[in-house]
Enzyme design. Structure first.
Site, PDB file in Angstrom:
ATOM      1  CG  ASP A  83      -4.388   1.660  -6.024  1.00 40.73           C
ATOM      2  OD1 ASP A  83      -4.259   0.782  -6.867  1.00 40.73           O
ATOM      3  OD2 ASP A  83      -4.912   2.315  -5.220  1.00 40.73           O
ATOM      4  CD  GLU A 147      -9.812  -0.152  -7.562  1.00 43.90           C
ATOM      5  OE1 GLU A 147     -10.793  -1.318  -7.293  1.00 43.90           O
ATOM      6  OE2 GLU A 147      -8.898  -1.269  -6.175  1.00 43.90           O
TER       7      GLU A 147
HETATM    8 ZN   LIG Z   1      -7.863  -4.446  -5.579  1.00 42.49          ZN
END
Ligand SMILES: [Zn+2]
Length: 392
Positions: A83, A147
Site C-alpha cells: 500500500d 501497512e
Molecule cells: Zn513504508
C-alpha cells in the site's frame, strides 16, 4: 535442472508497473497482487496470496528455493508493503500513479516508500527462482497490505503461526532508511477517548451535558499524561536523541452536531510513540491515572478505546541479519528511527527484523515522491550480497 523464464522487466521498469497500481491503503490491492503473482510464477517461484485485511486486500508470500527447515529457519525474507499513502496533494507535477523520469529521479507515489525496494525484491526472488540453481536456503518475499494505516496486514499474517513458522527467521524490511541499517524503531499506540454527554437545545443548556465542554478537562488530563511520559527514559532513549521519550500527540478531535445543540458526544484521538522495549500498558496507565483526576461528573463519561497497538521493534545488535547487513555496508553503529513499521508485529511473532532500504523517509508521504536510479542500483548490489550470504 529446469530453467524457468527470467524476470521480464528490469528493476526500474518493474517499479513503473507497480506504481501504476493505485494501491492506496484501504483500497483493493488484488490487481497488484495478481500481477506480482503472475510475474513470479512465470519465473518458477511458488506464490500464495493469503487474505489480508479484507477480501480485496491481500498479503502475498512467495518463495524461491527449498521450503524453510522448521528447525533452523535459515534463509532470508525480503519484506515490503503493497500500500501507499494517498496522493491528493495539489503540488504533484504529474500523475502520481504514472512513474515519471526526470534526470536521475523516478517520481511517483510509492517510488520511495516502498515500491522501489519491492521491485528490487521481486526481481531477486524471480531471478533466484528462474536460475533453478540449487540453493541451500529459501529466499522469500512477503508483501503486506495496509501497512501505512498501522501494519494491519502484517498483523493478520503474524496471527497465522503455522505460516510464520514456515518462513525463514531473518527478515529485511525495505523501508526507506537512506541505506542505513535500523535495528530499533518506536511503536505507535492509537487510542480513542469517547466522551458521552447529553444532547439538548442550546437555549436550555441545563437539560444537557456538553461533551465538548468535558473534552476541555480531558485535554488538560492528556497534557499532564504527555508531560509525565516526557520524563520517561529507558535503555533505548539514547538512540532517539531528538525525542528520547514516548511522545503523546493529541491528533484529532471530533464532536457535536450543530452550533445550537448541546453536544452529546466528542471523540479525541491520541497517538503515543512508545520506545523500543516498552509496551502499551505503561502508556495506558499514565493516561488512565490522569483521567482518574477528572471532575467527578466526567470520570464515568469517558471511555478509552485502544484502536491499534503497533508495537516497537528492538532487534539485538548480535542478530545475524543485523550483523551481516551492517558488515556488508560497513556500518559500525546501532541506529533507531521514530516511525513504526511491519517489523513491530513481525518481531512479536518471533521473526528477526531490521529495516534497510533505498531512498530517504523525508521524501516519502510527500508530493513528487521519488527514488533515484543510483539508489536503486546501489541497493540492488547490497541485496545481492545479502542474499548470497543467507541463501547460497
Ligand atoms: Zn513504508
Amino acid at each position: 535442472m529446469l530453467r524457468m523464464n527470467p524476470p521480464a522487466l528490469d528493476d526500474a521498469a518493474l517499479l513503473a508497473r507497480l506504481v501504476a497500481f493505485d494501491s492506496v491503503s484501504g483500497r483493493s490491492n488484488v490487481a497488484l497482487c495478481d500481477f506480482v503473482a503472475n510475474y513470479l510464477t512465470r519465473c518458477g517461484a511458488s506464490v500464495e496470496q493469503v487474505r489480508g485485511t479484507g477480501q480485496d486486500r491481500m498479503n502475498l508470500v512467495a518463495r524461491a528455493g527449498p521450503p524453510a527447515s522448521a528447525a533452523s529457519r535459515a534463509g532470508l525474507v525480503l519484506c515490503g508493503h503493497s500500500d501507499v499513502v494517498p496522493a491528493d496533494e495539489p503540488e504533484w507535477e504529474s500523475d502520481p500513479f504514472a512513474l515519471r523520469e526526470a534526470g536521475e529521479r523516478l517520481i511517483g507515489r510509492g517510488a520511495c516508500d516502498m515500491k522501489g525496494f519491492v521491485a528490487l525484491a521481486i526481481n531477486r526472488v524471480a531471478r533466484a527462482a528462474s536460475a533453478g540453481a540449487p540453493r541451500r536456503h529459501p529466499l522469500c518475499l512477503l508483501l503486506c497490505c495496509d501497512e501505512e494505516v498501522g501494519s494491519l496486514g502484517a498483523r493478520v499474517l503474524a496471527g497465522d503461526a503455522a505460516r510464520i513458522a514456515a518462513l525463514p527467521r531473518h527478515v529485511l524490511i525495505g523501508e526507506p532508511t537512506g541505506g542505513r541499517v535500523i535495528r530499533m524503531h518506536k511503536g505507535h499506540l492509537k487510542l480513542a477517548l469517547h466522551l458521552t454527554g447529553r444532547a439538548a437545545h442550546s437555549g436550555l443548556p441545563h437539560l444537557g451535558v456538553g461533551a465538548i465542554d468535558g473534552a476541555a478537562d480531558v485535554l488538560f488530563a492528556l497534557r499532564r499524561a504527555a508531560a509525565r511520559l516526557a520524563e520517561v527514559r529507558t535503555d533505548t532513549s539514547s538512540f532517539f536523541p531528538e525525542c528520547p521519550y514516548p511522545a503523546l500527540n493529541v491528533g484529532l478531535i471530533r464532536g457535536g452536531a450543530a452550533v445550537n445543540i448541546v453536544p452529546a458526544d466528542c471523540r479525541i484521538d491520541v497517538g503515543i510513540r512508545l520506545l523500543p522495549g516498552q509496551a502499551a500498558p505503561m502508556a495506558l496507565d499514565a493516561v488512565r491515572e490522569e483521567l482518574a483526576e477528572l471532575p467527578a461528573a466526567w470520570r464515568t463519561r469517558v471511555r478509552v478505546e485502544v484502536i491499534n497497538d503497533n508495537p516497537p521493534m528492538l532487534c539485538p545488535a548480535e542478530a545475524a541479519i543485523h550483523q551481516v547487513l551492517t558488515r556488508i555496508i560497513g556500518q559500525s553503529e546501532s541506529l533507531g528511527v521514530s516511525f513504526a513499521s511491519d517489523a513491530g508485529v513481525l518481531s512479536e511473532a518471533g521473526m528477526s527484523c531490521v529495516l534497510w532500504g533505498p531512498g530517504e523517509m523525508d521524501r516519502a508521504h510527500r508530493p513528487n515522491e521519488f527514488i533515484t536510479r543510483g539508489e536503486l542500483t546501489a541497493a540492488g548490489t547490497v541485496l545481492d550480497r545479502l542474499i548470497s550470504e543467507f541463501c547460497a
